[in-house]
Enzyme design. Structure first.
Site, PDB file in Angstrom:
ATOM      1  CB  THR A 145     -12.741 -12.784  -2.847  1.00 54.54           C
ATOM      2  OG1 THR A 145     -12.918 -11.363  -2.893  1.00 54.54           O
ATOM      3  CG2 THR A 145     -13.589 -13.366  -1.716  1.00 54.54           C
ATOM      4  CG  ASP A 173      -2.047  -1.018   1.090  1.00 55.02           C
ATOM      5  OD1 ASP A 173      -2.578  -1.159  -0.027  1.00 55.02           O
ATOM      6  OD2 ASP A 173      -2.366  -1.686   2.089  1.00 55.02           O
ATOM      7  CD1 TRP A 206      -9.131  -1.876  -5.454  1.00 57.09           C
ATOM      8  CD2 TRP A 206      -8.786   0.305  -5.871  1.00 57.09           C
ATOM      9  NE1 TRP A 206      -9.304  -1.183  -4.268  1.00 57.09           N
ATOM     10  CE2 TRP A 206      -9.102   0.160  -4.500  1.00 57.09           C
ATOM     11  CE3 TRP A 206      -8.534   1.578  -6.371  1.00 57.09           C
ATOM     12  CZ2 TRP A 206      -9.160   1.241  -3.616  1.00 57.09           C
ATOM     13  CZ3 TRP A 206      -8.599   2.660  -5.493  1.00 57.09           C
ATOM     14  CH2 TRP A 206      -8.908   2.490  -4.140  1.00 57.09           C
ATOM     15  NE  ARG A 262     -12.475  -0.408  -1.770  1.00 51.47           N
ATOM     16  CZ  ARG A 262     -13.235  -0.928  -0.833  1.00 51.47           C
ATOM     17  NH1 ARG A 262     -14.545  -0.797  -0.879  1.00 51.47           N
ATOM     18  NH2 ARG A 262     -12.718  -1.608   0.172  1.00 51.47           N
ATOM     19  CG  ASP A 264      -6.934  -3.787  -3.675  1.00 52.17           C
ATOM     20  OD1 ASP A 264      -7.190  -4.814  -4.311  1.00 52.17           O
ATOM     21  OD2 ASP A 264      -7.524  -3.468  -2.646  1.00 52.17           O
ATOM     22  N   GLY A 300      -7.287 -17.775  -8.037  1.00 52.29           N
ATOM     23  CA  GLY A 300      -7.856 -16.510  -7.588  1.00 52.29           C
ATOM     24  C   GLY A 300      -8.715 -16.744  -6.358  1.00 52.29           C
TER      25      GLY A 300
HETATM   26  N1  GLY Z   1      -7.208  -1.581  -0.878  1.00 52.57           N
HETATM   27  C1  GLY Z   1      -8.133  -2.079   0.071  1.00 52.57           C
HETATM   28  C2  GLY Z   1      -9.528  -1.732  -0.245  1.00 52.57           C
HETATM   29  O1  GLY Z   1      -9.844  -1.327  -1.351  1.00 52.57           O
HETATM   30  O2  GLY Z   1     -10.342  -1.881   0.638  1.00 52.57           O
END
Ligand code: GLY
Length: 393
Positions: free
Chosen positions: A226, A106, A242, A238, A166, A224
Protein backbone atom coordinates in the site's frame (compact mmCIF):
# COMPACT_ATOMS: atom_id res chain seq x y z
CA UNK A 1 -24.52 -9.76 -11.26
CA UNK A 2 -26.20 -8.84 -8.00
CA UNK A 3 -25.54 -5.95 -5.66
CA UNK A 4 -26.10 -6.32 -1.92
CA UNK A 5 -28.67 -4.10 -0.29
CA UNK A 6 -27.23 -4.26 3.24
CA UNK A 7 -29.64 -3.50 6.13
CA UNK A 8 -28.12 0.01 6.40
CA UNK A 9 -28.64 0.62 2.70
CA UNK A 10 -32.15 -0.82 2.76
CA UNK A 11 -33.08 1.61 5.56
CA UNK A 12 -31.51 4.62 3.83
CA UNK A 13 -33.85 6.79 1.70
CA UNK A 14 -32.75 7.60 -1.85
CA UNK A 15 -32.26 11.18 -3.00
CA UNK A 16 -35.28 12.50 -4.93
CA UNK A 17 -35.08 14.42 -8.22
CA UNK A 18 -36.05 17.58 -6.39
CA UNK A 19 -33.29 17.09 -3.82
CA UNK A 20 -30.81 16.49 -6.66
CA UNK A 21 -31.86 19.79 -8.25
CA UNK A 22 -31.49 21.68 -4.97
CA UNK A 23 -28.08 20.10 -4.26
CA UNK A 24 -26.87 20.88 -7.77
CA UNK A 25 -28.01 24.51 -7.45
CA UNK A 26 -26.09 24.78 -4.18
CA UNK A 27 -23.02 23.16 -5.76
CA UNK A 28 -23.09 25.57 -8.70
CA UNK A 29 -23.32 28.52 -6.30
CA UNK A 30 -20.28 27.11 -4.48
CA UNK A 31 -18.34 26.92 -7.77
CA UNK A 32 -19.47 30.42 -8.73
CA UNK A 33 -18.22 31.84 -5.43
CA UNK A 34 -14.69 30.66 -6.36
CA UNK A 35 -14.55 32.18 -9.85
CA UNK A 36 -12.84 35.39 -8.86
CA UNK A 37 -10.02 33.69 -6.97
CA UNK A 38 -9.63 30.51 -9.00
CA UNK A 39 -10.09 31.30 -12.68
CA UNK A 40 -6.49 32.06 -13.58
CA UNK A 41 -5.01 29.90 -10.86
CA UNK A 42 -5.87 26.51 -9.45
CA UNK A 43 -6.95 25.19 -6.08
CA UNK A 44 -4.55 23.25 -3.88
CA UNK A 45 -5.23 19.48 -3.74
CA UNK A 46 -7.01 19.65 -0.37
CA UNK A 47 -8.45 22.31 1.90
CA UNK A 48 -7.31 23.63 5.29
CA UNK A 49 -10.25 24.03 7.68
CA UNK A 50 -12.48 23.54 4.62
CA UNK A 51 -10.91 26.35 2.58
CA UNK A 52 -8.66 25.78 -0.41
CA UNK A 53 -5.69 27.99 -1.06
CA UNK A 54 -4.24 28.69 -4.52
CA UNK A 55 -1.85 26.37 -6.38
CA UNK A 56 -0.06 26.29 -9.72
CA UNK A 57 -0.87 23.71 -12.38
CA UNK A 58 1.68 21.17 -11.16
CA UNK A 59 -0.35 18.73 -9.06
CA UNK A 60 -2.11 15.47 -9.99
CA UNK A 61 -5.45 17.02 -9.07
CA UNK A 62 -5.66 20.20 -11.19
CA UNK A 63 -7.99 18.63 -13.76
CA UNK A 64 -10.73 18.15 -11.17
CA UNK A 65 -11.19 21.88 -10.57
CA UNK A 66 -11.32 22.54 -14.31
CA UNK A 67 -13.77 19.65 -14.61
CA UNK A 68 -15.94 21.21 -11.93
CA UNK A 69 -15.99 24.41 -14.01
CA UNK A 70 -17.04 22.43 -17.09
CA UNK A 71 -19.81 20.75 -15.12
CA UNK A 72 -21.02 24.18 -13.94
CA UNK A 73 -20.94 25.42 -17.55
CA UNK A 74 -22.75 22.35 -18.82
CA UNK A 75 -25.43 22.66 -16.14
CA UNK A 76 -26.05 26.39 -16.62
CA UNK A 77 -24.74 27.44 -20.06
CA UNK A 78 -23.28 30.53 -18.36
CA UNK A 79 -20.35 32.21 -20.06
CA UNK A 80 -18.39 33.02 -16.87
CA UNK A 81 -17.90 29.28 -16.27
CA UNK A 82 -16.99 28.76 -19.93
CA UNK A 83 -14.38 31.52 -19.85
CA UNK A 84 -12.78 30.27 -16.63
CA UNK A 85 -12.65 26.68 -17.89
CA UNK A 86 -11.16 27.80 -21.23
CA UNK A 87 -8.41 29.78 -19.53
CA UNK A 88 -7.46 26.69 -17.56
CA UNK A 89 -7.44 24.46 -20.62
CA UNK A 90 -4.73 26.67 -22.07
CA UNK A 91 -2.70 26.15 -18.91
CA UNK A 92 -2.87 22.37 -19.47
CA UNK A 93 -1.30 22.90 -22.90
CA UNK A 94 1.58 24.75 -21.33
CA UNK A 95 1.94 21.99 -18.74
CA UNK A 96 2.31 19.19 -21.29
CA UNK A 97 4.48 21.30 -23.64
CA UNK A 98 6.89 22.06 -20.81
CA UNK A 99 6.68 18.65 -19.12
CA UNK A 100 5.63 20.06 -15.76
CA UNK A 101 5.12 17.07 -13.45
CA UNK A 102 4.01 14.86 -16.32
CA UNK A 103 6.18 11.84 -15.46
CA UNK A 104 3.14 10.20 -13.93
CA UNK A 105 0.19 8.03 -14.88
CA UNK A 106 -2.15 10.75 -13.56
CA UNK A 107 -2.42 12.23 -17.06
CA UNK A 108 -5.95 10.86 -17.39
CA UNK A 109 -7.07 12.49 -14.14
CA UNK A 110 -5.50 15.69 -15.47
CA UNK A 111 -6.54 15.78 -19.10
CA UNK A 112 -9.92 13.99 -19.28
CA UNK A 113 -11.97 16.43 -17.16
CA UNK A 114 -10.12 19.45 -18.56
CA UNK A 115 -9.18 19.04 -22.24
CA UNK A 116 -11.32 16.06 -23.32
CA UNK A 117 -14.27 17.82 -21.64
CA UNK A 118 -13.44 21.05 -23.49
CA UNK A 119 -13.39 19.23 -26.81
CA UNK A 120 -16.58 17.28 -26.14
CA UNK A 121 -18.51 20.33 -24.93
CA UNK A 122 -17.24 23.04 -27.27
CA UNK A 123 -15.43 21.29 -30.14
CA UNK A 124 -12.18 23.03 -29.15
CA UNK A 125 -9.59 21.50 -31.50
CA UNK A 126 -6.59 22.81 -29.58
CA UNK A 127 -7.93 21.08 -26.46
CA UNK A 128 -8.29 17.87 -28.49
CA UNK A 129 -4.68 18.19 -29.66
CA UNK A 130 -3.54 18.82 -26.07
CA UNK A 131 -5.39 15.77 -24.77
CA UNK A 132 -3.80 13.66 -27.52
CA UNK A 133 -0.35 14.86 -26.46
CA UNK A 134 -1.19 13.74 -22.92
CA UNK A 135 -2.44 10.38 -24.21
CA UNK A 136 0.85 9.84 -26.08
CA UNK A 137 2.80 10.65 -22.94
CA UNK A 138 0.65 8.26 -20.91
CA UNK A 139 1.12 5.49 -23.50
CA UNK A 140 4.89 5.99 -23.24
CA UNK A 141 4.70 4.77 -19.62
CA UNK A 142 3.59 1.27 -20.69
CA UNK A 143 6.01 -1.55 -19.89
CA UNK A 144 5.97 -4.56 -22.21
CA UNK A 145 7.51 -6.59 -19.40
CA UNK A 146 4.55 -6.95 -17.08
CA UNK A 147 2.08 -5.31 -19.50
CA UNK A 148 1.22 -2.29 -17.36
CA UNK A 149 1.48 1.49 -17.12
CA UNK A 150 3.98 2.57 -14.48
CA UNK A 151 2.37 4.83 -11.90
CA UNK A 152 5.08 7.08 -10.62
CA UNK A 153 8.62 8.23 -11.31
CA UNK A 154 11.22 7.66 -13.98
CA UNK A 155 10.65 4.61 -16.16
CA UNK A 156 14.11 3.21 -15.49
CA UNK A 157 13.64 3.37 -11.72
CA UNK A 158 13.47 -0.29 -10.59
CA UNK A 159 11.97 0.70 -7.23
CA UNK A 160 8.97 2.16 -9.06
CA UNK A 161 8.21 -0.86 -11.25
CA UNK A 162 4.56 -0.96 -10.23
CA UNK A 163 1.01 -0.06 -11.09
CA UNK A 164 -1.62 1.38 -8.76
CA UNK A 165 -5.37 0.77 -8.77
CA UNK A 166 -6.08 4.50 -9.30
CA UNK A 167 -4.74 4.16 -12.86
CA UNK A 168 -8.01 2.54 -13.97
CA UNK A 169 -9.38 6.08 -14.15
CA UNK A 170 -6.53 7.17 -16.43
CA UNK A 171 -7.33 4.57 -19.09
CA UNK A 172 -10.33 6.40 -20.62
CA UNK A 173 -7.87 8.98 -22.01
CA UNK A 174 -6.26 6.17 -24.02
CA UNK A 175 -9.55 4.65 -25.17
CA UNK A 176 -10.70 8.12 -26.22
CA UNK A 177 -7.44 8.75 -28.10
CA UNK A 178 -7.93 5.59 -30.17
CA UNK A 179 -11.49 6.54 -31.03
CA UNK A 180 -10.41 10.05 -32.03
CA UNK A 181 -7.37 9.14 -34.08
CA UNK A 182 -8.26 5.68 -35.38
CA UNK A 183 -4.90 4.49 -34.00
CA UNK A 184 -5.67 1.25 -32.12
CA UNK A 185 -2.35 1.35 -30.24
CA UNK A 186 -3.79 3.41 -27.36
CA UNK A 187 -6.72 1.05 -26.93
CA UNK A 188 -4.44 -2.00 -27.08
CA UNK A 189 -2.27 -0.64 -24.25
CA UNK A 190 -5.32 0.37 -22.18
CA UNK A 191 -6.82 -3.11 -22.54
CA UNK A 192 -3.52 -4.76 -21.62
CA UNK A 193 -3.12 -2.59 -18.51
CA UNK A 194 -6.75 -3.17 -17.50
CA UNK A 195 -6.32 -6.91 -17.81
CA UNK A 196 -3.05 -6.91 -15.84
CA UNK A 197 -4.36 -4.59 -13.12
CA UNK A 198 -7.59 -6.51 -12.55
CA UNK A 199 -5.64 -9.78 -12.38
CA UNK A 200 -3.27 -8.58 -9.67
CA UNK A 201 -5.04 -5.97 -7.52
CA UNK A 202 -8.26 -7.85 -6.79
CA UNK A 203 -7.88 -10.29 -3.91
CA UNK A 204 -9.93 -13.51 -3.56
CA UNK A 205 -12.38 -11.71 -1.21
CA UNK A 206 -12.71 -8.85 -3.77
CA UNK A 207 -10.97 -6.30 -1.61
CA UNK A 208 -8.12 -4.62 -3.48
CA UNK A 209 -4.43 -3.82 -3.22
CA UNK A 210 -3.47 -0.20 -3.71
CA UNK A 211 -0.21 -0.81 -5.56
CA UNK A 212 1.33 -3.90 -7.16
CA UNK A 213 5.00 -4.50 -7.99
CA UNK A 214 6.42 -6.46 -10.91
CA UNK A 215 9.88 -7.90 -11.52
CA UNK A 216 11.58 -5.46 -13.93
CA UNK A 217 13.64 -8.28 -15.47
CA UNK A 218 10.91 -10.84 -16.07
CA UNK A 219 7.68 -8.83 -15.78
CA UNK A 220 6.34 -11.38 -13.28
CA UNK A 221 3.93 -10.03 -10.60
CA UNK A 222 5.77 -9.77 -7.26
CA UNK A 223 3.65 -8.34 -4.45
CA UNK A 224 0.93 -5.94 -3.37
CA UNK A 225 1.97 -2.99 -1.20
CA UNK A 226 0.00 0.00 0.00
CA UNK A 227 0.90 3.66 -0.24
CA UNK A 228 -2.18 5.37 1.22
CA UNK A 229 -4.07 2.45 2.78
CA UNK A 230 -3.69 1.33 6.39
CA UNK A 231 -1.44 -1.63 5.49
CA UNK A 232 -0.47 -3.81 2.52
CA UNK A 233 -3.33 -6.23 3.19
CA UNK A 234 -6.04 -3.77 4.18
CA UNK A 235 -8.73 -2.35 1.90
CA UNK A 236 -8.13 1.38 1.39
CA UNK A 237 -11.63 2.68 0.80
CA UNK A 238 -10.66 5.12 -1.95
CA UNK A 239 -8.62 2.44 -3.70
CA UNK A 240 -11.70 0.22 -3.62
CA UNK A 241 -13.72 3.10 -5.09
CA UNK A 242 -11.21 3.57 -7.93
CA UNK A 243 -11.73 -0.15 -8.57
CA UNK A 244 -15.52 0.24 -8.73
CA UNK A 245 -15.52 3.20 -11.12
CA UNK A 246 -12.54 1.86 -13.08
CA UNK A 247 -14.23 -1.48 -13.80
CA UNK A 248 -17.44 0.31 -14.84
CA UNK A 249 -15.47 2.45 -17.30
CA UNK A 250 -13.47 -0.58 -18.44
CA UNK A 251 -16.74 -2.33 -19.24
CA UNK A 252 -18.04 0.75 -21.05
CA UNK A 253 -15.04 0.72 -23.37
CA UNK A 254 -14.44 -3.02 -23.83
CA UNK A 255 -17.80 -4.73 -23.26
CA UNK A 256 -15.74 -7.57 -21.73
CA UNK A 257 -18.46 -9.89 -20.51
CA UNK A 258 -16.61 -10.92 -17.34
CA UNK A 259 -16.58 -7.34 -16.01
CA UNK A 260 -20.20 -7.00 -14.75
CA UNK A 261 -19.64 -9.91 -12.35
CA UNK A 262 -16.32 -8.46 -11.20
CA UNK A 263 -17.94 -5.04 -10.83
CA UNK A 264 -20.63 -6.45 -8.55
CA UNK A 265 -18.10 -8.26 -6.33
CA UNK A 266 -15.78 -5.26 -5.93
CA UNK A 267 -18.76 -2.94 -5.36
CA UNK A 268 -20.32 -5.34 -2.85
CA UNK A 269 -17.09 -5.37 -0.87
CA UNK A 270 -17.35 -1.58 -0.62
CA UNK A 271 -21.06 -1.57 0.28
CA UNK A 272 -20.76 -4.41 2.81
CA UNK A 273 -17.90 -2.66 4.64
CA UNK A 274 -19.64 0.68 5.06
CA UNK A 275 -20.41 1.64 8.65
CA UNK A 276 -24.05 1.96 9.67
CA UNK A 277 -24.22 5.68 8.73
CA UNK A 278 -22.93 4.79 5.22
CA UNK A 279 -19.99 7.25 5.22
CA UNK A 280 -16.87 5.15 4.60
CA UNK A 281 -13.95 5.25 6.98
CA UNK A 282 -10.75 6.07 5.10
CA UNK A 283 -9.74 2.41 5.29
CA UNK A 284 -12.08 -0.55 5.80
CA UNK A 285 -9.88 -1.73 8.68
CA UNK A 286 -12.11 0.66 10.64
CA UNK A 287 -15.82 0.42 11.22
CA UNK A 288 -18.60 1.47 13.63
CA UNK A 289 -17.16 2.79 16.88
CA UNK A 290 -13.82 3.87 15.44
CA UNK A 291 -12.65 7.47 15.90
CA UNK A 292 -10.66 7.36 12.64
CA UNK A 293 -11.71 9.91 9.97
CA UNK A 294 -14.09 9.20 7.10
CA UNK A 295 -13.37 9.57 3.41
CA UNK A 296 -16.52 10.95 1.81
CA UNK A 297 -14.73 11.17 -1.55
CA UNK A 298 -14.65 7.36 -1.85
CA UNK A 299 -18.43 7.30 -1.71
CA UNK A 300 -18.74 10.01 -4.39
CA UNK A 301 -16.47 7.97 -6.69
CA UNK A 302 -18.56 4.82 -6.09
CA UNK A 303 -21.79 6.72 -6.84
CA UNK A 304 -20.30 7.75 -10.21
CA UNK A 305 -19.17 4.16 -10.85
CA UNK A 306 -22.66 2.83 -10.14
CA UNK A 307 -24.24 5.44 -12.44
CA UNK A 308 -21.74 4.67 -15.20
CA UNK A 309 -22.39 0.92 -14.86
CA UNK A 310 -26.13 1.61 -15.06
CA UNK A 311 -25.64 3.00 -18.59
CA UNK A 312 -24.38 -0.35 -19.85
CA UNK A 313 -26.28 -3.01 -17.88
CA UNK A 314 -29.72 -4.58 -18.47
CA UNK A 315 -32.62 -2.62 -16.99
CA UNK A 316 -33.09 -4.54 -13.73
CA UNK A 317 -29.41 -4.38 -12.76
CA UNK A 318 -29.19 -0.77 -13.93
CA UNK A 319 -32.14 0.17 -11.68
CA UNK A 320 -30.41 -1.37 -8.66
CA UNK A 321 -27.20 0.54 -9.44
CA UNK A 322 -29.13 3.80 -9.72
CA UNK A 323 -31.07 3.15 -6.52
CA UNK A 324 -27.89 2.50 -4.51
CA UNK A 325 -26.17 5.55 -6.02
CA UNK A 326 -29.17 7.67 -4.99
CA UNK A 327 -28.89 6.37 -1.43
CA UNK A 328 -25.16 7.09 -1.21
CA UNK A 329 -25.73 10.56 -2.66
CA UNK A 330 -28.53 11.31 -0.20
CA UNK A 331 -26.06 10.63 2.61
CA UNK A 332 -23.39 12.86 1.03
CA UNK A 333 -25.83 15.71 0.33
CA UNK A 334 -27.38 15.58 3.80
CA UNK A 335 -24.23 14.98 5.87
CA UNK A 336 -21.13 16.01 3.92
CA UNK A 337 -21.94 18.81 1.48
CA UNK A 338 -20.91 22.44 1.90
CA UNK A 339 -23.98 24.67 1.98
CA UNK A 340 -22.48 28.14 1.66
CA UNK A 341 -19.23 29.96 0.75
CA UNK A 342 -18.96 30.99 4.41
CA UNK A 343 -18.74 27.34 5.43
CA UNK A 344 -16.26 26.26 2.73
CA UNK A 345 -14.96 27.12 -0.74
CA UNK A 346 -15.26 23.44 -1.68
CA UNK A 347 -18.14 21.02 -2.22
CA UNK A 348 -17.65 17.82 -0.26
CA UNK A 349 -16.55 17.95 3.36
CA UNK A 350 -15.01 15.09 5.38
CA UNK A 351 -12.54 13.58 2.95
CA UNK A 352 -9.06 12.20 3.60
CA UNK A 353 -6.08 12.58 1.29
CA UNK A 354 -3.47 10.63 3.25
CA UNK A 355 -3.28 9.18 6.74
CA UNK A 356 0.04 7.98 8.15
CA UNK A 357 0.15 4.58 9.81
CA UNK A 358 3.09 2.39 10.93
CA UNK A 359 2.38 0.24 7.86
CA UNK A 360 2.21 2.73 4.98
CA UNK A 361 4.57 5.30 3.49
CA UNK A 362 2.36 8.37 3.18
CA UNK A 363 2.02 11.39 5.42
CA UNK A 364 -0.89 12.89 7.35
CA UNK A 365 -2.51 15.47 5.11
CA UNK A 366 -5.94 16.62 4.02
CA UNK A 367 -7.60 14.82 6.94
CA UNK A 368 -11.29 15.60 7.46
CA UNK A 369 -11.05 18.14 4.66
CA UNK A 370 -12.39 18.79 1.18
CA UNK A 371 -10.30 17.44 -1.67
CA UNK A 372 -10.55 18.23 -5.36
CA UNK A 373 -11.57 14.78 -6.62
CA UNK A 374 -14.23 14.51 -3.88
CA UNK A 375 -15.67 17.86 -4.99
CA UNK A 376 -15.53 16.94 -8.67
CA UNK A 377 -17.08 13.45 -8.39
CA UNK A 378 -19.76 14.76 -6.03
CA UNK A 379 -20.86 17.28 -8.70
CA UNK A 380 -20.41 14.69 -11.48
CA UNK A 381 -22.75 12.30 -9.61
CA UNK A 382 -25.37 15.03 -9.15
CA UNK A 383 -25.07 15.89 -12.84
CA UNK A 384 -25.45 12.24 -13.80
CA UNK A 385 -28.60 12.06 -11.65
CA UNK A 386 -30.08 15.16 -13.26
CA UNK A 387 -29.71 14.19 -16.93
CA UNK A 388 -28.31 11.71 -19.43
CA UNK A 389 -24.70 12.84 -19.07
CA UNK A 390 -22.02 12.31 -21.73
CA UNK A 391 -18.93 11.41 -19.64
CA UNK A 392 -15.67 13.36 -19.88
CA UNK A 393 -13.99 9.97 -19.20
N1 GLY B 1 -4.84 8.99 -6.86
C1 GLY B 1 -4.36 9.36 -5.58
C2 GLY B 1 -5.41 9.35 -4.54
O1 GLY B 1 -6.47 8.78 -4.73
O2 GLY B 1 -5.15 9.90 -3.50
Amino acid sequence: MELTLTPALAAQPAITDEEVRTALDTAIRQTESCLEEFSLQFKHTFSYDNFYGPAPNDQWTNGFWTGELWLAYENTGRKEFLEAARAQVESFRSRIDHNIETDTHDLGFLYSPSCVAAYKLTGDLRARETALLAAKKLASRFHEKGQFIQAWGALDNRDNYRLIIDCLLNLPLLFWASKETGDSKFEKLAKAHLNTALNVVIRPDYSTYHTYYFDPDTGEPVKGVTHQGYSADSAWSRGQSWGVYGIALGYAYTQNETYPELFSHVTNYFLEHLPSDLIPYWDFTFTDGSTEPRDSSASAVVACGLLEAARHLPEKEADTCKQIARKLMKVLVDRCSAQSPEESNGQLLHGVYGRKTPYNDCIDHGIDECNLWGDYYYVEALTRLSKDWNPYW
